[in-house]
Write a protein that holds these residues in place. Structure first.
Motif, PDB file in Angstrom:
ATOM      1  N   UNK A 273      -8.055   0.567  -0.626  1.00 25.48           N
ATOM      2  CA  UNK A 273      -6.827   0.764   0.149  1.00 25.48           C
ATOM      3  C   UNK A 273      -5.994  -0.514   0.172  1.00 25.48           C
ATOM      4  N   UNK A 274      -6.643  -1.661   0.296  1.00 26.37           N
ATOM      5  CA  UNK A 274      -5.932  -2.945   0.201  1.00 26.37           C
ATOM      6  C   UNK A 274      -5.221  -3.045  -1.149  1.00 26.37           C
ATOM      7  N   UNK A 275      -5.939  -2.718  -2.204  1.00 28.36           N
ATOM      8  CA  UNK A 275      -5.394  -2.822  -3.552  1.00 28.36           C
ATOM      9  C   UNK A 275      -4.174  -1.913  -3.729  1.00 28.36           C
ATOM     10  N   UNK A 276      -4.284  -0.680  -3.275  1.00 28.88           N
ATOM     11  CA  UNK A 276      -3.163   0.264  -3.379  1.00 28.88           C
ATOM     12  C   UNK A 276      -1.979  -0.228  -2.555  1.00 28.88           C
ATOM     13  N   UNK A 277      -2.224  -0.672  -1.330  1.00 29.75           N
ATOM     14  CA  UNK A 277      -1.147  -1.169  -0.481  1.00 29.75           C
ATOM     15  C   UNK A 277      -0.465  -2.382  -1.078  1.00 29.75           C
ATOM     16  N   UNK A 278      -1.241  -3.290  -1.651  1.00 32.03           N
ATOM     17  CA  UNK A 278      -0.665  -4.481  -2.274  1.00 32.03           C
ATOM     18  C   UNK A 278       0.153  -4.110  -3.508  1.00 32.03           C
ATOM     19  N   UNK A 279      -0.349  -3.168  -4.294  1.00 30.53           N
ATOM     20  CA  UNK A 279       0.384  -2.720  -5.476  1.00 30.53           C
ATOM     21  C   UNK A 279       1.706  -2.073  -5.075  1.00 30.53           C
ATOM     22  N   UNK A 280       1.674  -1.220  -4.064  1.00 29.10           N
ATOM     23  CA  UNK A 280       2.915  -0.613  -3.579  1.00 29.10           C
ATOM     24  C   UNK A 280       3.873  -1.673  -3.035  1.00 29.10           C
TER      25      UNK A 280
END
Length: 121
Positions: free
Chosen positions: A47-54
C-alpha cells in the motif's frame, strides 16, 4: 504476515516509551531500521508503494500541466494508502506521527529498496 528479511526491531506499546525512544534517534541511519520494523506486513508495504507511485504520478501531472493542486492530491494519495496499511494491516500508528521528516525520507528509501529488490514487494 510476511516472513520478509526485514530487520527485527522490538515492538513496544504505542505509549510514551516508544515515542521517547524514536524521538531520541539522532540520525536517519539510526531511524531506518526502526522504520522497516514498523513495515513488516507485506500488504502495508504494498500500500505504501502504490500510494507513493500515485503521488509521483500526480507530481508529474502537476508539473506537466501546471495544475499545482495535483501536488496536494499526490500527498493525499501517499498518506491515505500508507495509513490504511498501518491501521488496517500493520496494526500500528504510522511513524510519521513520531518523526515526520525521517518517516518521509524512510518511505522513499523503502520505495527504492522495493524497486531494487532489497525489500520484497
Amino acid at each position: 504476515m510476511s516472513t520478509s528479511p526485514l530487520p527485527h526491531t522490538p515492538r513496544d506499546a504505542d505509549g510514551p516509551a516508544t515515542a521517547d525512544r524514536v524521538k531520541a534517534m539522532r540520525s536517519f541511519a539510526e531511524f531506518y531500521p526502526f522504520y522497516l520494523g514498523e513495515h513488516r506486513n507485506r500488504t502495508c508495504r504494498r500500500l505504501h508503494f502504490v500510494g507513493s507511485t500515485l503521488g509521483l504520478m500526480c507530481l508529474a501531472y502537476a508539473i506537466a500541466t501546471q495544475t499545482w493542486s495535483f501536488v496536494l492530491v499526490g500527498l493525499l494519495c501517499g498518506y491515505a494508502f500508507a495509513w490504511i496499511g498501518h491501521f488496517g494491516f500493520e496494526k500500528n500508528k504510522p511513524a510519521s506521527f513520531k518523526r515526520p521528516l525521517y518517516s518521509f525520507m524512510g518511505d522513499w528509501v523503502m520505495y527504492k529498496d522495493i524497486w531494487t529488490g532489497k525489500i520484497p514487494f
